[in-house]
Structure formats: C-alpha cells, structure tokens
Design a protein around this motif. Sequence first.
Motif, PDB file in Angstrom:
ATOM      1  N   GLN A  69       6.840  -5.524  -6.960  1.00 27.24           N
ATOM      2  CA  GLN A  69       5.575  -6.141  -7.359  1.00 27.24           C
ATOM      3  C   GLN A  69       4.614  -6.134  -6.176  1.00 27.24           C
ATOM      4  OE1 GLN A  69       5.672 -10.316  -8.343  1.00 27.24           O
ATOM      5  NE2 GLN A  69       3.696 -10.234  -9.354  1.00 27.24           N
ATOM      6  N   ILE A  70       3.460  -5.534  -6.410  1.00 25.69           N
ATOM      7  CA  ILE A  70       2.389  -5.505  -5.422  1.00 25.69           C
ATOM      8  C   ILE A  70       1.303  -6.451  -5.919  1.00 25.69           C
ATOM      9  CG2 ILE A  70       0.619  -4.065  -4.316  1.00 25.69           C
ATOM     10  CD1 ILE A  70       3.495  -3.431  -3.418  1.00 25.69           C
ATOM     11  N   THR A  71       0.987  -7.488  -5.138  1.00 24.46           N
ATOM     12  CA  THR A  71      -0.042  -8.438  -5.562  1.00 24.46           C
ATOM     13  C   THR A  71      -1.414  -8.093  -4.995  1.00 24.46           C
ATOM     14  OG1 THR A  71       0.567  -9.921  -3.763  1.00 24.46           O
ATOM     15  CG2 THR A  71       1.597 -10.333  -5.900  1.00 24.46           C
ATOM     16  N   THR A  72      -1.451  -7.394  -3.860  1.00 23.58           N
ATOM     17  CA  THR A  72      -2.716  -6.988  -3.241  1.00 23.58           C
ATOM     18  C   THR A  72      -2.698  -5.484  -3.059  1.00 23.58           C
ATOM     19  OG1 THR A  72      -2.836  -9.086  -2.045  1.00 23.58           O
ATOM     20  CG2 THR A  72      -4.218  -7.283  -1.232  1.00 23.58           C
ATOM     21  N   TYR A 126       0.719   0.429   1.985  1.00 22.01           N
ATOM     22  CA  TYR A 126       2.010  -0.187   2.253  1.00 22.01           C
ATOM     23  C   TYR A 126       2.945   0.834   2.900  1.00 22.01           C
ATOM     24  CZ  TYR A 126       0.818  -4.239  -0.559  1.00 22.01           C
ATOM     25  OH  TYR A 126       0.222  -5.376  -1.030  1.00 22.01           O
ATOM     26  N   THR A 127       3.741   0.380   3.844  1.00 15.11           N
ATOM     27  CA  THR A 127       4.805   1.198   4.404  1.00 15.11           C
ATOM     28  C   THR A 127       6.127   0.620   3.929  1.00 15.11           C
ATOM     29  OG1 THR A 127       3.472   1.742   6.348  1.00 15.11           O
ATOM     30  CG2 THR A 127       5.843   2.151   6.507  1.00 15.11           C
ATOM     31  N   ILE A 128       6.925   1.473   3.296  1.00 18.57           N
ATOM     32  CA  ILE A 128       8.253   1.099   2.818  1.00 18.57           C
ATOM     33  C   ILE A 128       9.251   1.673   3.815  1.00 18.57           C
ATOM     34  CG2 ILE A 128       9.895   1.253   0.900  1.00 18.57           C
ATOM     35  CD1 ILE A 128       7.228  -0.167   0.177  1.00 18.57           C
ATOM     36  N   TYR A 129      10.243   0.873   4.216  1.00 21.93           N
ATOM     37  CA  TYR A 129      11.264   1.281   5.169  1.00 21.93           C
ATOM     38  C   TYR A 129      12.641   1.125   4.528  1.00 21.93           C
ATOM     39  CZ  TYR A 129       7.559   0.064   8.533  1.00 21.93           C
ATOM     40  OH  TYR A 129       6.370  -0.045   9.221  1.00 21.93           O
ATOM     41  N   VAL A 130      13.531   2.070   4.792  1.00 25.95           N
ATOM     42  CA  VAL A 130      14.930   1.895   4.444  1.00 25.95           C
ATOM     43  C   VAL A 130      15.738   2.156   5.711  1.00 25.95           C
ATOM     44  CG1 VAL A 130      15.383   4.263   3.611  1.00 25.95           C
ATOM     45  CG2 VAL A 130      16.739   2.349   2.739  1.00 25.95           C
ATOM     46  N   ASN A 131      16.654   1.251   5.993  1.00 22.79           N
ATOM     47  CA  ASN A 131      17.529   1.340   7.159  1.00 22.79           C
ATOM     48  C   ASN A 131      18.948   1.334   6.606  1.00 22.79           C
ATOM     49  OD1 ASN A 131      18.429   1.356   9.792  1.00 22.79           O
ATOM     50  ND2 ASN A 131      17.828  -0.746  10.247  1.00 22.79           N
ATOM     51  N   HIS A 137       7.971   5.499   4.653  1.00 24.01           N
ATOM     52  CA  HIS A 137       6.935   6.228   3.916  1.00 24.01           C
ATOM     53  C   HIS A 137       5.764   5.277   3.685  1.00 24.01           C
ATOM     54  CE1 HIS A 137       5.173   9.063   1.049  1.00 24.01           C
ATOM     55  NE2 HIS A 137       4.899   8.000   0.309  1.00 24.01           N
ATOM     56  N   THR A 138       4.548   5.780   3.902  1.00 30.04           N
ATOM     57  CA  THR A 138       3.348   4.974   3.681  1.00 30.04           C
ATOM     58  C   THR A 138       2.602   5.512   2.465  1.00 30.04           C
ATOM     59  OG1 THR A 138       3.186   4.480   6.036  1.00 30.04           O
ATOM     60  CG2 THR A 138       1.191   4.150   4.716  1.00 30.04           C
ATOM     61  N   ALA A 139       2.178   4.606   1.592  1.00 33.78           N
ATOM     62  CA  ALA A 139       1.460   4.984   0.371  1.00 33.78           C
ATOM     63  C   ALA A 139       0.445   3.909   0.017  1.00 33.78           C
ATOM     64  CB  ALA A 139       2.441   5.157  -0.788  1.00 33.78           C
ATOM     65  N   THR A 140      -0.591   4.327  -0.673  1.00 28.04           N
ATOM     66  CA  THR A 140      -1.567   3.379  -1.219  1.00 28.04           C
ATOM     67  C   THR A 140      -1.067   2.958  -2.593  1.00 28.04           C
ATOM     68  OG1 THR A 140      -3.359   4.431  -0.008  1.00 28.04           O
ATOM     69  CG2 THR A 140      -3.973   3.046  -1.889  1.00 28.04           C
ATOM     70  N   LEU A 141      -0.881   1.656  -2.774  1.00 23.94           N
ATOM     71  CA  LEU A 141      -0.331   1.135  -4.023  1.00 23.94           C
ATOM     72  C   LEU A 141      -1.318   0.187  -4.689  1.00 23.94           C
ATOM     73  CD1 LEU A 141       3.312   0.379  -2.826  1.00 23.94           C
ATOM     74  CD2 LEU A 141       2.505   2.357  -4.127  1.00 23.94           C
ATOM     75  N   ALA A 142      -1.465   0.336  -5.986  1.00 22.66           N
ATOM     76  CA  ALA A 142      -2.303  -0.554  -6.780  1.00 22.66           C
ATOM     77  C   ALA A 142      -1.552  -1.850  -7.030  1.00 22.66           C
ATOM     78  CB  ALA A 142      -2.641   0.111  -8.116  1.00 22.66           C
ATOM     79  N   ALA A 143      -2.271  -2.906  -7.320  1.00 28.95           N
ATOM     80  CA  ALA A 143      -1.637  -4.161  -7.709  1.00 28.95           C
ATOM     81  C   ALA A 143      -0.876  -3.923  -9.004  1.00 28.95           C
ATOM     82  CB  ALA A 143      -2.677  -5.259  -7.878  1.00 28.95           C
ATOM     83  N   LEU A 174      16.044  -2.902   2.893  1.00 33.22           N
ATOM     84  CA  LEU A 174      14.760  -2.430   2.393  1.00 33.22           C
ATOM     85  C   LEU A 174      13.675  -3.369   2.907  1.00 33.22           C
ATOM     86  CD1 LEU A 174      13.369  -0.330   0.482  1.00 33.22           C
ATOM     87  CD2 LEU A 174      13.483  -2.121  -1.284  1.00 33.22           C
ATOM     88  N   SER A 175      12.729  -2.801   3.671  1.00 33.42           N
ATOM     89  CA  SER A 175      11.644  -3.594   4.264  1.00 33.42           C
ATOM     90  C   SER A 175      10.305  -3.030   3.847  1.00 33.42           C
ATOM     91  CB  SER A 175      11.750  -3.565   5.799  1.00 33.42           C
ATOM     92  OG  SER A 175      12.982  -4.078   6.233  1.00 33.42           O
ATOM     93  N   TRP A 176       9.257  -3.792   4.144  1.00 34.75           N
ATOM     94  CA  TRP A 176       7.898  -3.325   3.887  1.00 34.75           C
ATOM     95  C   TRP A 176       6.920  -3.932   4.856  1.00 34.75           C
ATOM     96  CZ3 TRP A 176       5.698  -5.646  -1.313  1.00 34.75           C
ATOM     97  CH2 TRP A 176       5.707  -7.035  -1.256  1.00 34.75           C
ATOM     98  N   GLN A 177       5.725  -3.356   4.858  1.00 36.20           N
ATOM     99  CA  GLN A 177       4.589  -3.843   5.639  1.00 36.20           C
ATOM    100  C   GLN A 177       3.353  -3.455   4.844  1.00 36.20           C
ATOM    101  OE1 GLN A 177       4.671  -2.314   9.599  1.00 36.20           O
ATOM    102  NE2 GLN A 177       2.616  -2.999  10.095  1.00 36.20           N
ATOM    103  N   GLY A 178       2.381  -4.350   4.761  1.00 34.37           N
ATOM    104  CA  GLY A 178       1.185  -4.044   3.993  1.00 34.37           C
ATOM    105  C   GLY A 178       0.090  -5.041   4.273  1.00 34.37           C
ATOM    106  N   PRO A 179      -0.941  -5.072   3.411  1.00 32.48           N
ATOM    107  CA  PRO A 179      -2.066  -5.985   3.625  1.00 32.48           C
ATOM    108  C   PRO A 179      -1.602  -7.441   3.760  1.00 32.48           C
ATOM    109  CG  PRO A 179      -2.544  -4.445   1.843  1.00 32.48           C
ATOM    110  CD  PRO A 179      -1.094  -4.269   2.200  1.00 32.48           C
TER     111      PRO A 179
END
Length: 179
Positions: free
Chosen positions: A92-95, A99-104, A132-138, A158-163
Amino acid sequence: IQYRVLDQAGNQSTLTTLTVSFLSNVTYAAGLYAEFFDYESGLSVIPSLTGRTPDVVRVDSQINYSSVNVAWSGLPTTMQDTFASRHTGYLQITTAGSYTIYVNSDDGSRVRLNGSEIINNDGLHGMQERSHTATLAAGYHPLEVTFFENGGGAGLQLSWQGPGISKQIVPASALWSDL
C-alpha cells in the motif's frame, strides 16, 4: 456512504452519495500470504513453485528475518537448511512518489511488483542487498517475494524508502493480502 467535501475556504459542497461494493467471498487481511516449501535435496536457485503444495501457510505481518542458522520462528526444524518461500499480497502506497524497494537475503530472492520482476537477487550467497527505484501511484500494488535457503544462514528482509520515509523494513501497515 454520504459525505460533504470542504473547499479551501472551508465551504461545504452539496451532499454526495458514494456507493461502495465489497466482495462477500473475499477476506482481506493485514500482512502477506506466506507459503513455505520444504525441500529434501539441495537448491542453488529459486525453484519453480508452480503447482507445488506448501508445507506451511500463514500470514506474515512483515518480511523481517535476520540471517540465522536455525529454522525461522513457526517453521519446523526440517526447514532449517533447504526450503523456499513465497510471500504474496499488496504493497500500500499512501503518498505517490519515488520509492526504493530493497531486498536483503541469504540465499536467493526475487521481488515482483505490479506483475514485473524488479529485483533479482537469486543464487547462493550470504546476506546480500539489491534494490530498485520506481515512481509509484497511491494505492495498492501487487507484490510477490520469493526466496530459497540452502544450508548455512537463512535471512530475508524487505525494506523501503520513499516520500517522508527513511529506509526501514516495510511496516505491517503497508502490507495486505486477500485470502
């Protein structure tokens, strides 16, 4: 549902009716649908899980398994050295934004988002991170994370970074499944 919308000046619009339909035969749950598959022979890449019946099924609130030399919590000891897993559901993307998605993982892993493979971290290795970095819609984005373990430590995160989000394990509040 009936509601009124406020404009920037705080004035209310006319009463609006919104009709919402829910599928009565679908159950939605927080977390990802997690399937675990026990293997007796060694693995060197993520095996095809198509048509295979999982040995353990549950809902995981997050994918946050540090690399350990024992079976993950809730799995039988037979799944200590040779097993595979598949986590499916929705991110779920609220904003909207980048976003960068990481898998370790230790050993191999892959991440699919919106039906496309975005990260391939397959093969035999210790904890290794790919992103991987991608532009994701809400909204809700179909997510699948596959993994395999073959001896030694087993880890998957599974990690992430975004707005407005610093790099962190994807929280339970952003992971959903329909069972």
